[in-house]
Scaffold this motif. Structure first.
Motif, PDB file in Angstrom:
ATOM      1  N   LEU A  47       5.894   3.115  14.061  1.00  0.00           N
ATOM      2  CA  LEU A  47       4.909   3.014  13.084  1.00  0.00           C
ATOM      3  C   LEU A  47       3.306   3.275  13.150  1.00  0.00           C
ATOM      4  O   LEU A  47       2.432   3.133  12.476  1.00  0.00           O
ATOM      5  CB  LEU A  47       4.974   1.575  12.393  1.00  0.00           C
ATOM      6  N   GLY A  48       3.132   3.665  14.379  1.00  0.00           N
ATOM      7  CA  GLY A  48       1.719   4.372  14.771  1.00  0.00           C
ATOM      8  C   GLY A  48       1.066   2.894  14.924  1.00  0.00           C
ATOM      9  O   GLY A  48       1.292   1.960  15.693  1.00  0.00           O
ATOM     10  N   LYS A  49      -0.082   2.743  14.131  1.00  0.00           N
ATOM     11  CA  LYS A  49      -0.769   1.647  14.080  1.00  0.00           C
ATOM     12  C   LYS A  49      -0.065   0.442  13.282  1.00  0.00           C
ATOM     13  O   LYS A  49      -0.713  -0.747  13.368  1.00  0.00           O
ATOM     14  CB  LYS A  49      -2.335   1.769  13.659  1.00  0.00           C
ATOM     15  N   GLY A  50       0.754   0.829  12.559  1.00  0.00           N
ATOM     16  CA  GLY A  50       1.327  -0.419  11.909  1.00  0.00           C
ATOM     17  C   GLY A  50       0.752  -0.559  10.500  1.00  0.00           C
ATOM     18  O   GLY A  50       1.040  -1.701  10.083  1.00  0.00           O
ATOM     19  N   ILE A  51      -0.200  -0.090  10.149  1.00  0.00           N
ATOM     20  CA  ILE A  51      -1.122  -0.429   9.013  1.00  0.00           C
ATOM     21  C   ILE A  51      -1.161   0.806   7.964  1.00  0.00           C
ATOM     22  O   ILE A  51      -1.483   2.144   8.462  1.00  0.00           O
ATOM     23  CB  ILE A  51      -2.581  -0.753   9.480  1.00  0.00           C
ATOM     24  N   TYR A  60       5.713  -5.511   5.097  1.00  0.00           N
ATOM     25  CA  TYR A  60       6.899  -4.948   4.899  1.00  0.00           C
ATOM     26  C   TYR A  60       7.876  -4.552   5.982  1.00  0.00           C
ATOM     27  O   TYR A  60       7.238  -4.018   6.955  1.00  0.00           O
ATOM     28  CB  TYR A  60       7.092  -3.870   3.928  1.00  0.00           C
ATOM     29  N   PRO A  61       9.101  -5.162   5.909  1.00  0.00           N
ATOM     30  CA  PRO A  61      10.063  -4.817   7.127  1.00  0.00           C
ATOM     31  C   PRO A  61      10.643  -3.354   7.241  1.00  0.00           C
ATOM     32  O   PRO A  61      10.948  -2.651   5.901  1.00  0.00           O
ATOM     33  CB  PRO A  61      11.300  -5.777   7.070  1.00  0.00           C
ATOM     34  N   VAL A  62      10.542  -2.586   8.432  1.00  0.00           N
ATOM     35  CA  VAL A  62      11.160  -1.236   8.368  1.00  0.00           C
ATOM     36  C   VAL A  62      11.972  -1.332   9.412  1.00  0.00           C
ATOM     37  O   VAL A  62      11.921  -1.704  10.565  1.00  0.00           O
ATOM     38  CB  VAL A  62       9.930  -0.124   8.689  1.00  0.00           C
ATOM     39  N   ASN A  63      13.292  -0.729   9.109  1.00  0.00           N
ATOM     40  CA  ASN A  63      14.626  -0.608  10.061  1.00  0.00           C
ATOM     41  C   ASN A  63      15.304   0.595  10.082  1.00  0.00           C
ATOM     42  O   ASN A  63      14.795   1.331   9.188  1.00  0.00           O
ATOM     43  CB  ASN A  63      15.491  -1.815   9.710  1.00  0.00           C
ATOM     44  N   MET A  90       7.390  -4.228  11.487  1.00  0.00           N
ATOM     45  CA  MET A  90       6.709  -4.705  10.203  1.00  0.00           C
ATOM     46  C   MET A  90       5.525  -3.797   9.901  1.00  0.00           C
ATOM     47  O   MET A  90       4.718  -3.391  10.891  1.00  0.00           O
ATOM     48  CB  MET A  90       6.109  -5.983  10.463  1.00  0.00           C
ATOM     49  N   LEU A  91       5.494  -3.223   8.836  1.00  0.00           N
ATOM     50  CA  LEU A  91       4.264  -2.247   8.246  1.00  0.00           C
ATOM     51  C   LEU A  91       3.284  -3.328   7.325  1.00  0.00           C
ATOM     52  O   LEU A  91       3.702  -3.494   6.170  1.00  0.00           O
ATOM     53  CB  LEU A  91       4.970  -1.107   7.456  1.00  0.00           C
ATOM     54  N   GLN A  92       1.912  -3.382   7.796  1.00  0.00           N
ATOM     55  CA  GLN A  92       1.248  -4.303   7.009  1.00  0.00           C
ATOM     56  C   GLN A  92       0.566  -3.190   5.888  1.00  0.00           C
ATOM     57  O   GLN A  92      -0.175  -2.146   6.265  1.00  0.00           O
ATOM     58  CB  GLN A  92       0.185  -4.795   8.048  1.00  0.00           C
ATOM     59  N   VAL A  93       0.577  -3.266   4.788  1.00  0.00           N
ATOM     60  CA  VAL A  93       0.153  -2.736   3.654  1.00  0.00           C
ATOM     61  C   VAL A  93      -1.089  -3.547   3.108  1.00  0.00           C
ATOM     62  O   VAL A  93      -1.058  -4.729   2.718  1.00  0.00           O
ATOM     63  CB  VAL A  93       0.908  -2.543   2.668  1.00  0.00           C
ATOM     64  N   LEU A  94      -2.509  -2.697   3.241  1.00  0.00           N
ATOM     65  CA  LEU A  94      -3.656  -3.229   2.833  1.00  0.00           C
ATOM     66  C   LEU A  94      -3.898  -2.340   1.459  1.00  0.00           C
ATOM     67  O   LEU A  94      -3.675  -1.176   1.282  1.00  0.00           O
ATOM     68  CB  LEU A  94      -4.715  -3.067   3.645  1.00  0.00           C
ATOM     69  N   LYS A  95      -4.659  -3.228   0.429  1.00  0.00           N
ATOM     70  CA  LYS A  95      -5.286  -2.483  -0.762  1.00  0.00           C
ATOM     71  C   LYS A  95      -6.508  -1.452  -0.097  1.00  0.00           C
ATOM     72  O   LYS A  95      -7.263  -1.894   0.602  1.00  0.00           O
ATOM     73  CB  LYS A  95      -6.007  -3.667  -1.626  1.00  0.00           C
ATOM     74  N   PHE A  96      -6.394  -0.413  -0.807  1.00  0.00           N
ATOM     75  CA  PHE A  96      -7.366   0.550  -0.388  1.00  0.00           C
ATOM     76  C   PHE A  96      -8.591   0.204  -0.577  1.00  0.00           C
ATOM     77  O   PHE A  96      -9.013  -0.336  -1.689  1.00  0.00           O
ATOM     78  CB  PHE A  96      -7.113   1.970  -1.261  1.00  0.00           C
ATOM     79  N   PRO A  97      -9.545   0.200   0.559  1.00  0.00           N
ATOM     80  CA  PRO A  97     -11.067  -0.474   0.383  1.00  0.00           C
ATOM     81  C   PRO A  97     -11.965   0.251  -0.377  1.00  0.00           C
ATOM     82  O   PRO A  97     -13.082  -0.466  -0.480  1.00  0.00           O
ATOM     83  CB  PRO A  97     -11.150  -0.473   1.689  1.00  0.00           C
ATOM     84  N   LEU A  98     -11.863   1.475  -0.692  1.00  0.00           N
ATOM     85  CA  LEU A  98     -12.942   2.108  -1.289  1.00  0.00           C
ATOM     86  C   LEU A  98     -12.958   2.335  -2.795  1.00  0.00           C
ATOM     87  O   LEU A  98     -11.745   2.910  -3.349  1.00  0.00           O
ATOM     88  CB  LEU A  98     -13.201   3.329  -0.738  1.00  0.00           C
ATOM     89  N   GLU A  99     -13.523   1.922  -3.736  1.00  0.00           N
ATOM     90  CA  GLU A  99     -13.627   2.068  -5.123  1.00  0.00           C
ATOM     91  C   GLU A  99     -14.740   3.230  -5.444  1.00  0.00           C
ATOM     92  O   GLU A  99     -15.669   3.063  -5.055  1.00  0.00           O
ATOM     93  CB  GLU A  99     -14.056   0.768  -6.029  1.00  0.00           C
TER      94      GLU A  99
END
Length: 256
Positions: free
Chosen positions: A26-30, A98-101, A118-127
């Protein structure tokens, strides 16, 4: 009969000796909402026999678009192969882990990795907010392009830069602006003069913002439309004055 039996034994032995091992990268997993993330499945065949007709299913939650399946015709012996899928994280996805298998099927064998990544999903930080004031002007007149950047994330944004793409006919006073650091919770507003072209029409201006953070490099963009109407030229003013004078003359003549 013996020959057929020998062939069957050889086929069974080859199938039992072949192997396909899988792991997930997953690379950095984020990942941020609204962005693409690359998920790789690394397959290895450590045996001395090639394996054919392999089905690889990337198991994803429905919130991330559901499962993705690929078929691999052959995996040569003692080789490694990487299958990479680009997944679009929905803009309205809920932040979280979120689980990835992965499920691998070949030669009547099917297995799933015991521990998903596990892939961590974050809200896009720039409006990003973009507007024109006014958005309709006469030819060769000026408008103002208003740009607002807001860091709504939990970390600082670095190497922030703003670029305005207005094509070849709309004149923008500052098309590239380095912002630098945008701290978490910070807001930065810009006003850029824009000069309309001679030719009437609708012109699209696109504002592109690039930035870096601990997860990598990112980009956000928005577009606005500048509507240009035909202005009054000197010839038009002279003609209008002549018509007005003629109307006044005729009015006085017939009135008198």
């Amino acid at each position: 009969m013996r020959k057929k039996l020998f062939l069957l034994i050889m086929i069974f032995t080859a199938s039992s000796l072949a192997a396909v091992n899988a792991q997930i990268d997953l690379g950095k997993g984020i990942a941020y909402t609204g962005e693409d993330v690359k998920i790789s499945v690394i397959l290895t065949n450590p045996s001395h026999l090639a394996e054919r007709d392999i089905t690889v299913t990337l198991l994803l939650p429905q919130e991330l678009g559901g499962n993705r399946q690929r078929n691999i015709s052959v995996l040569e012996y003692q080789t490694r192969r990487t299958e990479t899928s680009t997944i679009k994280i929905p803009s309205d996805a809920e932040p979280g882990n979120y689980p990835v298998n992965v499920e691998v099927a070949y030669s009547g064998i099917s297995y799933t990795l015991r521990e998903p990544k596990m892939l961590q999903v974050l809200k896009f930080p720039l409006e990003l907010e973009v507007s024109l004031d006014p958005d309709t002007v006469q030819s060769r007149k000026e408008s103002s392009l208003h740009i607002t950047l807001r860091n709504t994330g939990s970390i600082d944004l670095e190497n922030v830069s703003v670029q305005v793409d207005a094509g070849d006919v709309v004149s923008v006073e500052h098309s590239k602006i380095p912002i630098g650091l945008l701290l978490k919770g910070q807001e930065n507003s810009l006003v850029i003069p824009v000069k309309a072209p001679n030719t009437p029409g609708s012109y699209v201006l696109t504002v592109v913002v690039r930035f870096d953070d601990v997860t990598g490099s990112h980009m956000e963009y928005k577009s606005v439309t500048l509507n240009v109407s035909r202005g009054f030229s000197l010839t038009s003013l002279i003609l209008a004055a002549a018509v007005a004078a003629l109307i006044i003359f005729l009015y006085k003549k017939f009135k008198g």
